[in-house]
Design a protein around this motif. Structure first.
Motif, PDB file in Angstrom:
ATOM      1  N   CYS A   1      72.746  23.458  87.568  1.00 40.93           N
ATOM      2  CA  CYS A   1      73.095  22.472  86.561  1.00 40.93           C
ATOM      3  C   CYS A   1      71.984  21.442  86.446  1.00 40.93           C
ATOM      4  O   CYS A   1      71.507  20.922  87.453  1.00 40.93           O
ATOM      5  CB  CYS A   1      74.412  21.803  86.931  1.00 40.93           C
ATOM      6  SG  CYS A   1      74.830  20.464  85.822  1.00 40.93           S
TER       7      CYS A   1
ATOM      8  N   CYS B   1      73.951  17.838  87.547  1.00 39.87           N
ATOM      9  CA  CYS B   1      74.338  17.535  88.937  1.00 39.87           C
ATOM     10  C   CYS B   1      73.567  18.416  89.929  1.00 39.87           C
ATOM     11  O   CYS B   1      73.730  18.277  91.133  1.00 39.87           O
ATOM     12  CB  CYS B   1      75.847  17.701  89.126  1.00 39.87           C
ATOM     13  SG  CYS B   1      76.445  19.382  88.918  1.00 39.87           S
TER      14      CYS B   1
ATOM     15  N   CYS C   1      78.787  23.728  83.090  1.00 41.77           N
ATOM     16  CA  CYS C   1      78.865  23.522  84.537  1.00 41.77           C
ATOM     17  C   CYS C   1      80.307  23.201  84.915  1.00 41.77           C
ATOM     18  O   CYS C   1      80.900  22.259  84.394  1.00 41.77           O
ATOM     19  CB  CYS C   1      77.930  22.385  84.943  1.00 41.77           C
ATOM     20  SG  CYS C   1      78.166  21.839  86.642  1.00 41.77           S
TER      21      CYS C   1
ATOM     22  N   GLU D   1      81.224  22.149  87.721  1.00 46.23           N
ATOM     23  CA  GLU D   1      81.253  21.080  88.729  1.00 46.23           C
ATOM     24  C   GLU D   1      81.345  19.705  88.077  1.00 46.23           C
ATOM     25  O   GLU D   1      82.088  18.852  88.534  1.00 46.23           O
ATOM     26  CB  GLU D   1      80.000  21.128  89.614  1.00 46.23           C
ATOM     27  CG  GLU D   1      79.721  22.464  90.283  1.00 46.23           C
ATOM     28  CD  GLU D   1      80.654  22.740  91.463  1.00 46.23           C
ATOM     29  OE1 GLU D   1      81.226  21.783  92.010  1.00 46.23           O
ATOM     30  OE2 GLU D   1      80.807  23.923  91.824  1.00 46.23           O
ATOM     31  N   CYS D   2      80.561  19.506  87.023  1.00 45.15           N
ATOM     32  CA  CYS D   2      80.555  18.181  86.399  1.00 45.15           C
ATOM     33  C   CYS D   2      80.877  18.241  84.905  1.00 45.15           C
ATOM     34  O   CYS D   2      80.996  17.201  84.268  1.00 45.15           O
ATOM     35  CB  CYS D   2      79.199  17.493  86.602  1.00 45.15           C
ATOM     36  SG  CYS D   2      77.867  18.239  85.664  1.00 45.15           S
TER      37      CYS D   2
ATOM     38  N   HIS E   1      78.999  19.337  82.526  1.00 47.23           N
ATOM     39  CA  HIS E   1      77.804  19.243  81.695  1.00 47.23           C
ATOM     40  C   HIS E   1      77.592  20.560  80.927  1.00 47.23           C
ATOM     41  O   HIS E   1      77.766  21.639  81.486  1.00 47.23           O
ATOM     42  CB  HIS E   1      76.598  18.945  82.590  1.00 47.23           C
ATOM     43  CG  HIS E   1      75.314  18.781  81.854  1.00 47.23           C
ATOM     44  ND1 HIS E   1      75.053  17.688  81.061  1.00 47.23           N
ATOM     45  CD2 HIS E   1      74.208  19.573  81.794  1.00 47.23           C
ATOM     46  CE1 HIS E   1      73.844  17.825  80.543  1.00 47.23           C
ATOM     47  NE2 HIS E   1      73.304  18.951  80.972  1.00 47.23           N
TER      48      HIS E   1
HETATM   49 ZN   LIG Z   1      76.891  19.915  86.789  1.00 50.70          ZN
END
Ligand SMILES: [Zn+2]
Length: 121
Positions: A63, A66, A89, A91-92, A94
């Motif tokens: 990513c 992040c 992403c 995780e975040c 994005h």
């Molecule tokens: Zn991310």
């Protein structure tokens, strides 16, 4: 160590190391996702230290926001929307948008570069 341009053999080692780190990240992601994220961090450090780009092959596997390792189907989704490759992403959240035409161009350029390299060696 001195800053500035490093000899080619050093840059090649840097590239090789990044490749190894990303391969490891991919291999260990399912069991140890935290390790994978750490490998990306290490690869990025090599990239900035030696001023070499992350190998194209792995460029989409982390990513840009992040810097976590992305494993499609696990923590990232890839969609083709309006001729753009969207990498989301997990995780975040994005979204990285890559125009498809540019992608083709990049591929072509990488090919040319690899030919050039071969000529130089
Ligand atoms: Zn991310």
């Amino acid at each position: 160590m001195k800053r500035g341009k490093r000899p080619n053999w050093m840059l090649n080692i840097a590239k090789e190391r990044m490749d190894i780190l990303f391969s490891l990240a991919e291999k260990e992601f399912i069991e140890y996702p935290e390790r994978s994220h750490r490998y990306v961090e290490l690869a990025r450090k090599i990239s900035t230290k030696y001023n070499v780009k992350i190998p194209l092959k792995w460029n989409r596997r982390y990513c840009k926001n992040c810097y976590k390792f992305l494993f499609p189907g696990h923590n990232s989704t890839i969609r083709l929307i309006n001729g753009e490759v969207n990498i989301i992403c997990g995780e975040c959240g994005h979204i990285m948008k890559i125009p498809y035409i540019k992608e083709k161009k990049l591929k072509r350029r990488a090919k040319i570069d690899s030919y050039k390299k071969r000529d130089n060696e």
